[in-house]
Write a protein that holds these residues in place. Structure first.
Motif, PDB file in Angstrom:
ATOM      1  N   TYR D  96      32.513   4.280 -34.138  1.00 41.38           N
ATOM      2  CA  TYR D  96      31.185   3.688 -33.982  1.00 41.38           C
ATOM      3  C   TYR D  96      31.237   2.707 -32.823  1.00 41.38           C
ATOM      4  O   TYR D  96      32.288   2.158 -32.505  1.00 41.38           O
ATOM      5  CB  TYR D  96      30.767   2.933 -35.240  1.00 41.38           C
ATOM      6  CG  TYR D  96      30.575   3.817 -36.434  1.00 41.38           C
ATOM      7  CD1 TYR D  96      29.352   4.414 -36.679  1.00 41.38           C
ATOM      8  CD2 TYR D  96      31.618   4.063 -37.316  1.00 41.38           C
ATOM      9  CE1 TYR D  96      29.173   5.236 -37.763  1.00 41.38           C
ATOM     10  CE2 TYR D  96      31.447   4.887 -38.399  1.00 41.38           C
ATOM     11  CZ  TYR D  96      30.219   5.464 -38.625  1.00 41.38           C
ATOM     12  OH  TYR D  96      30.049   6.274 -39.699  1.00 41.38           O
ATOM     13  N   ARG D  97      30.084   2.486 -32.242  1.00 33.77           N
ATOM     14  CA  ARG D  97      30.031   1.517 -31.150  1.00 33.77           C
ATOM     15  C   ARG D  97      28.968   0.488 -31.474  1.00 33.77           C
ATOM     16  O   ARG D  97      27.872   0.830 -31.896  1.00 33.77           O
ATOM     17  CB  ARG D  97      29.698   2.190 -29.826  1.00 33.77           C
ATOM     18  CG  ARG D  97      29.951   1.327 -28.632  1.00 33.77           C
ATOM     19  CD  ARG D  97      29.917   2.183 -27.398  1.00 33.77           C
ATOM     20  NE  ARG D  97      28.546   2.616 -27.140  1.00 33.77           N
ATOM     21  CZ  ARG D  97      27.755   2.032 -26.251  1.00 33.77           C
ATOM     22  NH1 ARG D  97      28.202   1.037 -25.533  1.00 33.77           N
ATOM     23  NH2 ARG D  97      26.545   2.472 -26.050  1.00 33.77           N
ATOM     24  N   VAL D 103      31.655  -2.979 -28.338  1.00 33.19           N
ATOM     25  CA  VAL D 103      32.949  -2.916 -29.019  1.00 33.19           C
ATOM     26  C   VAL D 103      33.030  -1.626 -29.815  1.00 33.19           C
ATOM     27  O   VAL D 103      32.069  -1.211 -30.453  1.00 33.19           O
ATOM     28  CB  VAL D 103      33.110  -4.133 -29.953  1.00 33.19           C
ATOM     29  CG1 VAL D 103      34.389  -4.033 -30.737  1.00 33.19           C
ATOM     30  CG2 VAL D 103      33.075  -5.399 -29.147  1.00 33.19           C
ATOM     31  N   MET D 104      34.214  -0.980 -29.766  1.00 28.49           N
ATOM     32  CA  MET D 104      34.388   0.269 -30.505  1.00 28.49           C
ATOM     33  C   MET D 104      35.023  -0.016 -31.853  1.00 28.49           C
ATOM     34  O   MET D 104      35.948  -0.820 -31.951  1.00 28.49           O
ATOM     35  CB  MET D 104      35.287   1.226 -29.737  1.00 28.49           C
ATOM     36  CG  MET D 104      34.645   1.893 -28.592  1.00 28.49           C
ATOM     37  SD  MET D 104      33.484   3.121 -29.144  1.00 28.49           S
ATOM     38  CE  MET D 104      34.579   4.327 -29.847  1.00 28.49           C
ATOM     39  N   HIS D 122      26.861   6.295 -33.475  1.00 28.89           N
ATOM     40  CA  HIS D 122      27.987   7.205 -33.599  1.00 28.89           C
ATOM     41  C   HIS D 122      28.587   7.462 -32.235  1.00 28.89           C
ATOM     42  O   HIS D 122      27.884   7.570 -31.235  1.00 28.89           O
ATOM     43  CB  HIS D 122      27.510   8.539 -34.134  1.00 28.89           C
ATOM     44  CG  HIS D 122      27.550   8.639 -35.596  1.00 28.89           C
ATOM     45  ND1 HIS D 122      28.703   8.458 -36.286  1.00 28.89           N
ATOM     46  CD2 HIS D 122      26.600   8.905 -36.501  1.00 28.89           C
ATOM     47  CE1 HIS D 122      28.444   8.617 -37.570  1.00 28.89           C
ATOM     48  NE2 HIS D 122      27.162   8.876 -37.731  1.00 28.89           N
ATOM     49  N   MET D 123      29.901   7.619 -32.180  1.00 33.99           N
ATOM     50  CA  MET D 123      30.533   8.036 -30.932  1.00 33.99           C
ATOM     51  C   MET D 123      31.389   9.251 -31.211  1.00 33.99           C
ATOM     52  O   MET D 123      31.781   9.506 -32.331  1.00 33.99           O
ATOM     53  CB  MET D 123      31.409   6.920 -30.357  1.00 33.99           C
ATOM     54  CG  MET D 123      30.652   5.729 -29.902  1.00 33.99           C
ATOM     55  SD  MET D 123      29.415   6.093 -28.676  1.00 33.99           S
ATOM     56  CE  MET D 123      30.428   6.502 -27.285  1.00 33.99           C
ATOM     57  N   PRO D 129      31.647   6.312 -22.570  1.00 37.28           N
ATOM     58  CA  PRO D 129      30.598   5.319 -22.381  1.00 37.28           C
ATOM     59  C   PRO D 129      29.234   5.992 -22.401  1.00 37.28           C
ATOM     60  O   PRO D 129      29.072   7.104 -21.916  1.00 37.28           O
ATOM     61  CB  PRO D 129      30.887   4.753 -20.990  1.00 37.28           C
ATOM     62  CG  PRO D 129      32.254   5.168 -20.670  1.00 37.28           C
ATOM     63  CD  PRO D 129      32.513   6.418 -21.412  1.00 37.28           C
ATOM     64  N   SER D 130      28.264   5.315 -22.964  1.00 41.42           N
ATOM     65  CA  SER D 130      26.948   5.934 -23.060  1.00 41.42           C
ATOM     66  C   SER D 130      26.370   6.057 -21.654  1.00 41.42           C
ATOM     67  O   SER D 130      26.419   5.130 -20.859  1.00 41.42           O
ATOM     68  CB  SER D 130      26.040   5.075 -23.909  1.00 41.42           C
ATOM     69  OG  SER D 130      25.787   3.868 -23.238  1.00 41.42           O
ATOM     70  N   ASP D 131      25.855   7.236 -21.358  1.00 41.70           N
ATOM     71  CA  ASP D 131      25.364   7.496 -20.021  1.00 41.70           C
ATOM     72  C   ASP D 131      23.842   7.372 -20.038  1.00 41.70           C
ATOM     73  O   ASP D 131      23.139   8.267 -20.488  1.00 41.70           O
ATOM     74  CB  ASP D 131      25.795   8.899 -19.588  1.00 41.70           C
ATOM     75  CG  ASP D 131      25.830   8.984 -18.105  1.00 41.70           C
ATOM     76  OD1 ASP D 131      24.982   8.345 -17.470  1.00 41.70           O
ATOM     77  OD2 ASP D 131      26.692   9.698 -17.576  1.00 41.70           O
ATOM     78  N   ILE D 132      23.366   6.227 -19.566  1.00 43.05           N
ATOM     79  CA  ILE D 132      21.938   5.942 -19.718  1.00 43.05           C
ATOM     80  C   ILE D 132      21.081   6.936 -18.959  1.00 43.05           C
ATOM     81  O   ILE D 132      20.058   7.389 -19.456  1.00 43.05           O
ATOM     82  CB  ILE D 132      21.638   4.530 -19.207  1.00 43.05           C
ATOM     83  CG1 ILE D 132      22.439   3.519 -19.986  1.00 43.05           C
ATOM     84  CG2 ILE D 132      20.172   4.218 -19.344  1.00 43.05           C
ATOM     85  CD1 ILE D 132      22.308   2.163 -19.436  1.00 43.05           C
ATOM     86  N   ILE D 133      21.519   7.296 -17.752  1.00 42.61           N
ATOM     87  CA  ILE D 133      20.651   8.102 -16.887  1.00 42.61           C
ATOM     88  C   ILE D 133      20.408   9.458 -17.507  1.00 42.61           C
ATOM     89  O   ILE D 133      19.264   9.907 -17.646  1.00 42.61           O
ATOM     90  CB  ILE D 133      21.294   8.243 -15.495  1.00 42.61           C
ATOM     91  CG1 ILE D 133      21.514   6.863 -14.897  1.00 42.61           C
ATOM     92  CG2 ILE D 133      20.435   9.061 -14.595  1.00 42.61           C
ATOM     93  CD1 ILE D 133      22.339   6.874 -13.677  1.00 42.61           C
TER      94      ILE D 133
END
Lengths: 95, 111, 81, 274, 173, 131
Positions: D96-97, D103-104, D122-123, D129-133
Motif C-alpha cells: 500500500y502507499r 511511504v510504502m 493499492h500498489m 511510482p504513480s504516473d500522474i500523466i
C-alpha cells in the motif's frame, strides 16, 4: 485531384520505409517501439487518403479513429512492461 | 472558389508531407533513443494535424450537414492524437529511463 | 490507382514477418507483430474490405499485442533462435 | 530440423506458386468467385433486409447460425482461460502507499488488509511510482472511447463495424484502465462475477432471439417472425433483429476479452498486472 | 457530516449530468443520423456510461469549472501557434547536415507550484508537444524532469508556458 | 516480354501471399520457442485470410456498403459495382476465432512456464524425460 491524392498516398508509403528500418534493425526494443508509433501515425492519414480514393470517406473515418486508439493502447502496454520489469537486455543477451 | 479550395488543400497536404519526411529522417539520423523521440513524437503529430486540415478543406467542395459532421469527426481524430501522442511519448521515455538507458551527450563525443 | 500502395505495403509486411520470427527477444517479437498487424489492416483497407480491416485493427493490432505482451510479462523474454 | 523445414517450405511454396498460374487474375471482375452466388446477395439484400452494409447482413442474418457458434467459440475461449489459470489462493504480499507522503507499506501476512481510500492506495509488486500523466489522460479518454465503442455496435448496419469490433474496443478500454491504473482498480469496478454473467448473457441474447423466432412460428433465427412483438416499423424488423444479435455478440466479446487479459497477466491470481 | 454527504451527492449528480451531456454530443457528432431509434440508443448508451464511469471524466467537477474551460479555449490557439513555431526549428535541426554538432541533449529539472493533476498533465503534455523538450517525469508536487535536445529549446522553460497554464487553472506558479 | 509483365502484374499478389504463408509454416516447423511458433501460426492464418479477401476484390468496384442504402431507395444495384462481400464474412469469423485461440494458447504457454520454467521445445523435452 484524385490523382494527386494517390501520389500523396504513395509518397507516405515510401516515407514509411525509414521508421520501418528503425523498427526492424533498431538496436534496442524501445527503438522498435518508436518505429511502430511512427508507422501508426502515418497509417492514420493513409487510411483517410484511401477513403478519398474510394470516394467513401465516411466509411474510413471510423477505422482511422479506432486505429489511432489501438495504437495508443499497444504502445502503452509495451512501455508499461519496462515500468514493472527492470533491465533492457535482461535475459535475451545472456548467452 | 474551387481553385482557391484546391490550392489551400494541396498546400496543406504538401506541408504535412514535409513534416512527415522530417519525422522519418529524424528517426534515422538522430544519435540515440531519447533524441529520436523528439522528431518521432511531435513532427508526426503536427503532420497529422496539417494533413487532416487539408482534407477537411477539400470537403468544402460539397457543403452539407453530413459533410460538416464528417469534418468534425475527422477533427476528433486530431483531438485524440493531440491528447494521446504526447502521453505515448512520455510513457516510452519513462520506460527508457527505468530500463537504465544512458542519454547520449555532446561531451562524450568530444572525449 | 490503388495497386502501388498494395504492392509497397505487401513488401513491408513480408519484411515485418521475417523480422518477427528471427528476432531473439520475445518482446521485440510482440512489437514487430503489432507493426505487422497494423500494415495488414492497411492492406485490407486497400482491397476494400472495410469490415475485415476494422476487425484486424481492433483485434490483431490492439488486443492480441496486449495478450502477447502480457504473456511475455508472465514468462520470459529469452528465446534461443 | 531447420534444414528439413527449409526443404519442406521450398517444395510446398514451389508447388503453390505453380498452382497460382491457374488462378484468375488479381481483381478480375469476371472471376468465378464473384459471378455466381455473390450477385444474388448484392442485388437483393437491401430489398429483403433494409440493411445497406452487406457484410453485416450476411453475417448476422443469412449466416446467423455460423456466427452464433462463433460467439460460442469465443465464450469457450474465455471459459478455457479461466479454468486453466484461475488460482484462488490468496497472494502473500500486499503493498500500500500512503498518498500524501509517498511511504510504502508492505504486509507479508495475507490476512492483514487495509481498505484503500483517500489516504492509501493499492500498489503492485515493485515500487512503481504513480504516473500522474498517464493516469489523467486515460481517465479523460476512457469514457469517449466507450461511447465510440457503443456507437460502433449500434451502427453496424450502416457503416463498417458491428458487434465484434465494438465489443473488442470496449474491452480494450477496460484493459486500458487496468494498464494505466492497476489491475485491482479494474477488478473492483468490474468484478469477476459481473464479467462472467455478461459473457454468458451475450450468448444467451443471441440464442434467445433465435428461440423466440421459433416460438413465434418461424425457423431458428428467422427475424421476420418477430414483427408482432415490436409495435412499430414492421419493414425494418430484420434490421432490428440484427441489431439485437450484434448487441449480444458485443457484450460476450467484451467480457471474454477482459477475462482472458486478466487471467493471463496475473496468472489467475487477479492481484497485479502490467 | 450529513451536509458533507449531501454536497458530495450534489457533486456526483453534477458530474453525472455533465458526463451525460458530453457523451450525447459526442454520439451525435459520431452518428450523423437523426432518427428516433438511433437517438434513443444514444441516450441509453450515454446514460449507461455516465452511470458507471461518471467519476472518471470529471472527478469532482463543480459549476465554476466552466470558467476554466473557457480559459482553456483561449489557451489552445496560443499553444498551437507555439507548436508550429517550434516545429520549424525542429525541421531545421533534422535536415541540417552537421546535426550532431548542433544538438546538445541534456536533462533539466525545475519546480512549479501546480498542484492539481489536470494542471500538471496539461503542462507536461504542452512541454512534450513543443519540440525540443520531452517530459520524463512529473510528480504530484509539481516537480518536472525534462529532456531537452538543445540549449535553445531548454532556455524557454519553465517560463511563459508555466505562467499560461497556471493562469488557466487559477493556481500559483 | 509484355506477356511476362502482364503475368507478373496479374499474379504478384498471390506470389507474395505464398511467401508469407511459407514464412509462417517455417516458423511453425523449425522454431524452437513456443511463442515463436504461435506467431508463425498467426502469420499463416493472416496469409490465408489475405488470399480469400483478394479473391473478392474487383477492379473499379466500390465498398460492399450500398450507397444511399439507408432510407427509401429505388436505384438499381449492379453487382459489378460492389466488391464481393462473401469472403469478407467468412474471414471476419476466422479473425475472431483466431484471436480466441491465440488467447487460449497464451494461457497454455503461461501454464507451461509455471510448471517447467521454460518455453524452449528441446529443454521441455529434457524436463519431461527427467520425471
Amino acid at each position: 485531384m484524385i490523382y494527386f491524392f494517390s501520389c500523396i498516398a504513395v509518397g507516405l508509403c515510401l516515407i514509411m520505409i525509414l521508421p520501418l528500418y528503425r523498427c526492424l534493425m533498431g538496436p534496442t526494443v524501445l527503438d522498435r517501439l518508436v518505429g511502430v508509433n511512427a508507422i501508426g501515425s502515418k497509417t492514420v492519414v493513409l487510411l483517410l487518403l484511401i477513403g478519398y480514393l474510394y470516394e467513401r470517406v465516411d466509411m474510413f473515418v471510423d477505422i482511422a479513429l479506432a486505429y489511432a486508439f489501438l495504437n495508443f493502447v499497444a504502445v502503452l502496454a509495451a512501455s508499461r512492461y519496462f515500468h514493472k520489469r527492470k533491465g533492457l537486455y535482461e535475459e535475451s543477451f545472456m548467452e | 472558389m474551387h481553385i482557391i479550395i484546391n490550392i489551400l488543400s494541396v498546400s496543406c497536404l504538401l506541408m504535412g508531407l514535409v513534416f512527415f519526411i522530417g519525422g522519418a529522417v529524424g528517426i534515422m539520423r538522430m544519435p540515440d533513443f531519447y533524441s529520436r523521440l523528439h522528431p518521432a513524437g511531435k513532427l508526426d503529430t503536427l503532420g497529422i494535424f496539417t494533413m487532416v486540415a487539408g482534407l477537411v478543406i477539400y470537403n468544402f467542395h460539397h457543403l452539407s450537414l453530413g459533410m460538416v459532421l464528417l469534418s468534425i469527426k475527422m477533427f476528433l481524430i486530431v483531438f485524440f492524437v493531440f491528447l494521446a501522442s504526447p502521453t505515448a511519448t512520455h510513457s516510452i521515455v519513462d520506460a527508457g529511463m527505468r530500463a537504465g538507458l544512458r542519454p547520449w551527450t555532446q561531451k562524450k563525443e568530444k572525449e | 490507382m490503388l495497386w502501388p500502395i498494395d504492392l509497397i505495403v505487401l513488401t513491408f509486411v513480408i519484411f515485418c514477418a521475417i523480422a518477427a520470427i528471427t528476432v531473439r527477444d520475445l518482446l521485440g517479437t510482440a512489437i514487430l507483430f503489432s507493426a505487422y498487424s497494423f500494415l495488414m489492416c492497411l492492406l485490407w483497407a486497400v482491397m476494400g474490405a472495410v469490415d475485415v480491416a476494422f476487425t484486424e485493427a481492433s483485434v490483431g493490432a490492439g488486443v492480441s499485442t496486449v495478450f502477447l505482451v502480457a504473456a511475455v510479462f508472465r514468462t520470459s523474454r529469452r528465446s534461443k533462435d | 530440423m531447420k534444414l528439413l523445414g527449409f526443404v519442406v517450405i521450398c517444395l510446398t511454396g514451389g508447388l503453390l506458386i505453380y498452382g497460382t498460374m491457374d488462378l484468375p487474375n488479381w481483381g478480375d471482375p469476371a472471376s468465378p468467385a464473384s459471378t455466381h452466388l455473390s450477385d444474388y446477395y448484392i442485388e437483393n439484400i437491401v430489398e429483403e433486409t433494409q440493411v445497406p452494409n452487406l457484410v453485416t447482413a450476411v453475417l448476422a442474418d443469412y449466416r446467423g447460425y455460423d456466427t452464433m457458434f462463433e460467439t460460442a467459440v469465443v465464450f469457450c475461449a474465455g471459459l478455457a482461460c479461466f479454468l486453466l489459470l484461475r488460482d484462488f489462493r490468496p497472494g502473500k504480499n500486499r503493498y500500500y502507499r500512503h498518498i500524501p507522503t509517498g511511504v510504502m507499506l508492505h504486509f507479508k501476512n495475507p490476512d492483514t488488509r487495509m481498505i484503500p481510500g483517500n489516504e492509501f492506495e493499492h500498489m503492485d509488486k515493485d515500487w512503481v511510482p504513480s504516473d500522474i500523466i498517464i493516469k489523467t489522460v486515460c481517465r479523460i479518454l476512457i469514457p469517449f472511447i466507450q461511447i465510440y465503442a457503443l456507437y460502433v455496435v449500434a451502427h453496424g448496419d450502416f457503416s463498417p463495424g458491428g458487434g465484434f469490433q465494438g465489443g473488442v474496443i470496449f474491452g480494450s478500454s477496460l484493459i486500458l484502465m487496468a494498464i494505466s491504473y492497476n489491475l485491482r482498480t479494474l477488478m473492483k469496478r468490474v468484478t469477476e462475477k459481473f464479467l462472467s454473467i455478461f459473457a454468458a448473457t451475450g450468448v444467451l441474447i443471441y440464442v434467445g432471439l433465435g428461440v423466440l423466432a421459433m416460438i413465434m412460428g418461424g425457423q431458428f433465427l428467422d427475424y421476420g417472425m418477430l414483427a408482432p412483438l415490436v409495435p412499430w416499423d414492421p419493414g425494418h424488423i430484420r434490421a432490428l433483429g440484427m441489431l439485437g444479435v450484434e448487441i449480444g455478440v458485443g457484450i460476450a466479446v467484451m467480457a471474454v476479452m477482459v477475462i482472458i487479459y486478466v487471467n493471463i497477466v496475473s496468472e489467475g491470481r487477479h492481484d497485479e498486472g502490467l | 457530516m450529513q451536509k458533507n454527504g449531501n454536497e458530495k451527492n450534489q457533486a456526483g449528480f453534477f458530474s453525472f449530468m455533465i458526463t451525460f451531456v458530453f457523451m450525447f454530443i459526442t454520439w451525435i457528432v459520431l452518428s450523423g443520423y437523426f432518427e428516433p431509434l438511433l437517438l434513443g440508443l444514444g441516450v441509453l448508451s450515454s446514460l449507461s456510461i455516465a452511470w458507471f464511469f461518471h467519476d472518471l471524466l470529471f472527478a469532482g467537477a463543480v459549476i465554476q469549472d466552466i470558467k476554466v474551460f473557457l480559459r482553456f479555449c483561449q489557451y489552445a490557439p496560443w499553444l498551437i501557434v507555439e507548436i508550429i513555431k517550434a516545429n520549424f526549428h525542429m525541421l531545421y535541426l533534422v535536415f541540417h547536415p552537421r546535426m550532431h554538432q548542433l544538438i546538445d541533449p541534456h536533462i533539466i529539472q525545475f519546480q512549479t507550484g501546480l498542484k492539481s493533476d489536470i494542471a500538471i498533465t496539461t503542462l507536461a503534455n504542452a512541454i512534450t508537444l513543443t519540440p525540443g523538450t520531452v517530459t520524463i517525469t512529473a510528480n504530484a508536487e509539481g516537480g518536472f524532469r525534462v529532456h531537452a535536445i538543445d540549449r535553445k529549446s531548454a532556455e524557454g522553460l519553465p517560463g511563459v508556458m508555466r505562467d499560461r497554464v497556471a493562469q488557466v487553472f487559477g493556481e500559483n506558479r | 516480354m509484355n506477356e511476362l509483365l502482364a503475368l507478373i502484374v496479374a499474379k504478384y499478389n498471390f506470389w507474395l501471399y505464398i511467401v508469407l504463408m511459407m514464412i509462417g509454416l517455417y516458423a511453425m516447423i523449425a522454431k524452437n520457442n513456443l511463442m515463436k511458433k504461435l506467431v508463425g501460426m498467426n502469420i499463416f492464418q493472416t496469409a490465408i485470410i489475405l488470399f480469400y479477401v483478394s479473391i473478392g476484390y474487383k477492379h473499379g468496384a466500390t465498398l460492399p456498403i450500398i450507397q444511399g442504402g439507408h432510407g427509401p431507395h429505388d436505384a438499381v444495384i449492379h453487382a459489378a459495382d460492389y466488391i464481393n462481400p462473401l469472403p469478407h464474412v467468412l474471414m471476419l469469423t476466422a479473425i475472431v476465432v483466431s484471436v480466441a485461440t491465440f488467447g487460449v494458447a497464451m494461457a497454455l504457454c503461461v501454464k507451461i512456464y509455471q510448471k517447467y520454467q521454460t518455453l524452449e521445445e528441446d529443454e521441455l523435452r529434457i524436463r519431461l524425460s527427467e520425471k
